[in-house]
Design an enzyme around this catalytic site. Sequence first.
Site, PDB file in Angstrom:
ATOM      1  N   ALA A   1       0.806  -1.234   0.000  1.00  0.00           N
ATOM      2  CA  ALA A   1       0.000   0.000   0.000  1.00  0.00           C
ATOM      3  C   ALA A   1       0.833   1.275   0.000  1.00  0.00           C
ATOM      4  O   ALA A   1       0.361   2.320  -0.445  1.00  0.00           O
ATOM      5  CB  ALA A   1      -0.939  -0.011   1.212  1.00  0.00           C
ATOM      6  N   GLY A   2       2.066   1.185   0.490  1.00  0.00           N
ATOM      7  CA  GLY A   2       2.891   2.400   0.562  1.00  0.00           C
ATOM      8  C   GLY A   2       3.695   2.656  -0.694  1.00  0.00           C
ATOM      9  O   GLY A   2       4.380   3.686  -0.805  1.00  0.00           O
ATOM     10  N   GLY A   3       3.645   1.736  -1.642  1.00  0.00           N
ATOM     11  CA  GLY A   3       4.459   1.876  -2.849  1.00  0.00           C
ATOM     12  C   GLY A   3       3.808   2.768  -3.894  1.00  0.00           C
ATOM     13  O   GLY A   3       2.687   3.261  -3.718  1.00  0.00           O
TER      14      GLY A   3
ATOM     15  N   GLY B   1      -0.236  -7.872  -9.486  1.00  0.00           N
ATOM     16  CA  GLY B   1       0.415  -7.073 -10.519  1.00  0.00           C
ATOM     17  C   GLY B   1       1.926  -7.037 -10.452  1.00  0.00           C
ATOM     18  O   GLY B   1       2.570  -6.476 -11.348  1.00  0.00           O
ATOM     19  N   THR B   2       2.505  -7.639  -9.413  1.00  0.00           N
ATOM     20  CA  THR B   2       3.976  -7.592  -9.295  1.00  0.00           C
ATOM     21  C   THR B   2       4.616  -8.304 -10.479  1.00  0.00           C
ATOM     22  O   THR B   2       4.148  -9.354 -10.907  1.00  0.00           O
ATOM     23  CB  THR B   2       4.413  -8.267  -7.972  1.00  0.00           C
ATOM     24  OG1 THR B   2       3.843  -7.540  -6.895  1.00  0.00           O
ATOM     25  CG2 THR B   2       5.922  -8.282  -7.837  1.00  0.00           C
TER      26      THR B   2
ATOM     27  N   ASN C   1       0.780  -6.032 -16.994  1.00  0.00           N
ATOM     28  CA  ASN C   1       0.447  -4.633 -17.258  1.00  0.00           C
ATOM     29  C   ASN C   1      -1.078  -4.501 -17.266  1.00  0.00           C
ATOM     30  O   ASN C   1      -1.740  -5.112 -18.098  1.00  0.00           O
ATOM     31  CB  ASN C   1       1.031  -4.207 -18.608  1.00  0.00           C
ATOM     32  CG  ASN C   1       1.047  -2.698 -18.742  1.00  0.00           C
ATOM     33  OD1 ASN C   1       0.030  -2.059 -18.539  1.00  0.00           O
ATOM     34  ND2 ASN C   1       2.204  -2.145 -19.081  1.00  0.00           N
TER      35      ASN C   1
ATOM     36  N   HIS D   1      11.640   2.760 -18.155  1.00  0.00           N
ATOM     37  CA  HIS D   1      10.999   2.872 -16.848  1.00  0.00           C
ATOM     38  C   HIS D   1      11.847   3.731 -15.922  1.00  0.00           C
ATOM     39  O   HIS D   1      13.045   3.924 -16.155  1.00  0.00           O
ATOM     40  CB  HIS D   1      10.790   1.489 -16.213  1.00  0.00           C
ATOM     41  CG  HIS D   1       9.637   0.724 -16.798  1.00  0.00           C
ATOM     42  ND1 HIS D   1       9.759  -0.063 -17.917  1.00  0.00           N
ATOM     43  CD2 HIS D   1       8.332   0.643 -16.415  1.00  0.00           C
ATOM     44  CE1 HIS D   1       8.586  -0.601 -18.206  1.00  0.00           C
ATOM     45  NE2 HIS D   1       7.694  -0.187 -17.316  1.00  0.00           N
ATOM     46  N   HIS D   2      11.204   4.166 -14.849  1.00  0.00           N
ATOM     47  CA  HIS D   2      11.857   4.989 -13.819  1.00  0.00           C
ATOM     48  C   HIS D   2      13.065   4.284 -13.208  1.00  0.00           C
ATOM     49  O   HIS D   2      13.175   3.051 -13.251  1.00  0.00           O
ATOM     50  CB  HIS D   2      10.832   5.337 -12.733  1.00  0.00           C
ATOM     51  CG  HIS D   2      10.206   4.117 -12.100  1.00  0.00           C
ATOM     52  ND1 HIS D   2      10.748   3.485 -11.019  1.00  0.00           N
ATOM     53  CD2 HIS D   2       9.098   3.401 -12.435  1.00  0.00           C
ATOM     54  CE1 HIS D   2       9.999   2.440 -10.687  1.00  0.00           C
ATOM     55  NE2 HIS D   2       8.983   2.367 -11.544  1.00  0.00           N
TER      56      HIS D   2
ATOM     57  N   LYS E   1      12.856   1.050 -10.750  1.00  0.00           N
ATOM     58  CA  LYS E   1      12.288  -0.269 -11.124  1.00  0.00           C
ATOM     59  C   LYS E   1      13.302  -1.375 -10.841  1.00  0.00           C
ATOM     60  O   LYS E   1      14.470  -1.250 -11.189  1.00  0.00           O
ATOM     61  CB  LYS E   1      11.866  -0.279 -12.596  1.00  0.00           C
ATOM     62  CG  LYS E   1      11.173  -1.579 -12.991  1.00  0.00           C
ATOM     63  CD  LYS E   1      10.445  -1.453 -14.306  1.00  0.00           C
ATOM     64  CE  LYS E   1       9.866  -2.787 -14.775  1.00  0.00           C
ATOM     65  NZ  LYS E   1       8.889  -3.355 -13.840  1.00  0.00           N
TER      66      LYS E   1
HETATM   67  P1  NAD Z   1       7.335   0.187  -5.085  1.00  0.00           P
HETATM   68  O1  NAD Z   1       8.689  -0.290  -4.664  1.00  0.00           O
HETATM   69  O2  NAD Z   1       7.079   1.644  -5.155  1.00  0.00           O
HETATM   70  O3  NAD Z   1       6.219  -0.451  -4.120  1.00  0.00           O
HETATM   71  C1  NAD Z   1       6.229  -1.772  -3.669  1.00  0.00           C
HETATM   72  C2  NAD Z   1       5.729  -1.743  -2.232  1.00  0.00           C
HETATM   73  O4  NAD Z   1       5.538  -3.076  -1.793  1.00  0.00           O
HETATM   74  C3  NAD Z   1       6.753  -1.084  -1.284  1.00  0.00           C
HETATM   75  O5  NAD Z   1       6.113  -0.063  -0.543  1.00  0.00           O
HETATM   76  C4  NAD Z   1       7.220  -2.245  -0.426  1.00  0.00           C
HETATM   77  O6  NAD Z   1       7.546  -1.859   0.898  1.00  0.00           O
HETATM   78  C5  NAD Z   1       5.985  -3.151  -0.465  1.00  0.00           C
HETATM   79  N1  NAD Z   1       6.298  -4.521  -0.103  1.00  0.00           N
HETATM   80  C6  NAD Z   1       7.371  -5.280  -0.441  1.00  0.00           C
HETATM   81  N2  NAD Z   1       7.316  -6.478   0.168  1.00  0.00           N
HETATM   82  C7  NAD Z   1       6.179  -6.481   0.899  1.00  0.00           C
HETATM   83  C8  NAD Z   1       5.582  -7.441   1.761  1.00  0.00           C
HETATM   84  N3  NAD Z   1       6.143  -8.626   1.993  1.00  0.00           N
HETATM   85  N4  NAD Z   1       4.410  -7.128   2.368  1.00  0.00           N
HETATM   86  C9  NAD Z   1       3.826  -5.919   2.168  1.00  0.00           C
HETATM   87  N5  NAD Z   1       4.358  -4.940   1.378  1.00  0.00           N
HETATM   88  C10 NAD Z   1       5.519  -5.244   0.741  1.00  0.00           C
HETATM   89  O7  NAD Z   1       7.070  -0.508  -6.483  1.00  0.00           O
HETATM   90  P2  NAD Z   1       5.904  -0.159  -7.516  1.00  0.00           P
HETATM   91  O8  NAD Z   1       6.427   0.782  -8.552  1.00  0.00           O
HETATM   92  O9  NAD Z   1       4.657   0.180  -6.781  1.00  0.00           O
HETATM   93  O10 NAD Z   1       5.748  -1.574  -8.243  1.00  0.00           O
HETATM   94  C11 NAD Z   1       5.407  -2.731  -7.512  1.00  0.00           C
HETATM   95  C12 NAD Z   1       5.385  -3.926  -8.469  1.00  0.00           C
HETATM   96  O11 NAD Z   1       4.329  -3.746  -9.403  1.00  0.00           O
HETATM   97  C13 NAD Z   1       6.665  -4.068  -9.286  1.00  0.00           C
HETATM   98  O12 NAD Z   1       6.922  -5.449  -9.477  1.00  0.00           O
HETATM   99  C14 NAD Z   1       6.318  -3.418 -10.617  1.00  0.00           C
HETATM  100  O13 NAD Z   1       7.079  -3.895 -11.688  1.00  0.00           O
HETATM  101  C15 NAD Z   1       4.868  -3.834 -10.719  1.00  0.00           C
HETATM  102  N6  NAD Z   1       4.044  -3.000 -11.587  1.00  0.00           N
HETATM  103  C16 NAD Z   1       3.078  -3.670 -12.262  1.00  0.00           C
HETATM  104  C17 NAD Z   1       2.195  -2.967 -13.038  1.00  0.00           C
HETATM  105  C18 NAD Z   1       1.083  -3.714 -13.721  1.00  0.00           C
HETATM  106  O14 NAD Z   1       0.251  -3.095 -14.410  1.00  0.00           O
HETATM  107  N7  NAD Z   1       1.015  -5.059 -13.557  1.00  0.00           N
HETATM  108  C19 NAD Z   1       2.307  -1.579 -13.170  1.00  0.00           C
HETATM  109  C20 NAD Z   1       3.309  -0.917 -12.476  1.00  0.00           C
HETATM  110  C21 NAD Z   1       4.168  -1.642 -11.667  1.00  0.00           C
END
Ligand code: NAD
Length: 257
Positions: A8-10, A87-88, A113, A144-145, A148
């Site tokens: 949620a914080g990401g 979505g990860t 995506n 990407h940023h 990533k």
């Molecule tokens: P981010 O690093 O900003 O956020 C990820 C968050 O997950 C962080 O706040 C982290 O502390 C948290 N996290 C990690 N392990 C955890 C756990 N065990 N329990 C709870 N929280 C946990 O990254 P982001 O840019 O938000 O991207 C996250 C993922 O989503 C990446 O894999 C990225 O490639 C993917 N992504 C997918 C899509 C899509 O459309 N499928 C789009 C954008 C990003």
Amino acid sequence: MRVVLVGAGGRMGRAVAQTLAGAEDVTLKARVERPEVAAPVDGGAPWGHDLGAFVARGDVVVEFSSPAAAAAAAAVCAECGAALVSGTTGLGDSEEEGLRAAARKTAIVRAANFSLGVLALRRALATALGAVPASWDVEIVERHHRGKQDAPSGTALQLAREAAERRGYPASALRMGRSGRVGARPDAEIGIHALRGGTWVGDHAVVLAGAGEWLELRHVAEDRTAFAHGVLAAARFVATAPPGFYTLDEVASAAAR
Ligand code: NAD
């Protein structure tokens, strides 16, 4: 529909929470993060570290976190009967297998995506590949940023795999960048090039290059709401779907019916 959000914080977690807040049929019931991430003082949904303690509050868990957390969330959802939108990207084989195993017990939508524009790009690519000579080369460039974690992006890999399948190339045809004296480009090859820098949200260009001409199909996500709208559609779909492993294509087809 009640949603529990993991990560949620990401960057994506915050974008999804913002989009869910604008949907009348959805309530964000809980937010899950790593203990290292401080809870925001925003009066929002409860914040904690253990999905197991929160999962019963949600019909659907949405996760954008890390590969290990994605697999762990799938196991919790399978055990408790909550649906999952995952979505990860950058999952290893055992984590992917964990999600597939969980999908035998609960409904999971998984997409590299969630942007509906990228869904259109994938469909446009299939059409374009059928329209140009099979001798035209396929190359993918993604941006990407700088934060990533995985490269190339899950979306670039999906585009490359779908193009390879359409062309009848083996999985080994995917080539991650080039360096050194690599020689002339083989016919059955799809090059993938990952740029990292600044704040690019997500940019994918597929180049089809023939003799004396080329064609580019490109999608640019300007902000993360591009993904969050697809996540919302996926959450609505999965909340009532029977156990199974679903793609965004299936979500879009169901929405069109
Ligand atoms: P981010 O690093 O900003 O956020 C990820 C968050 O997950 C962080 O706040 C982290 O502390 C948290 N996290 C990690 N392990 C955890 C756990 N065990 N329990 C709870 N929280 C946990 O990254 P982001 O840019 O938000 O991207 C996250 C993922 O989503 C990446 O894999 C990225 O490639 C993917 N992504 C997918 C899509 C899509 O459309 N499928 C789009 C954008 C990003």
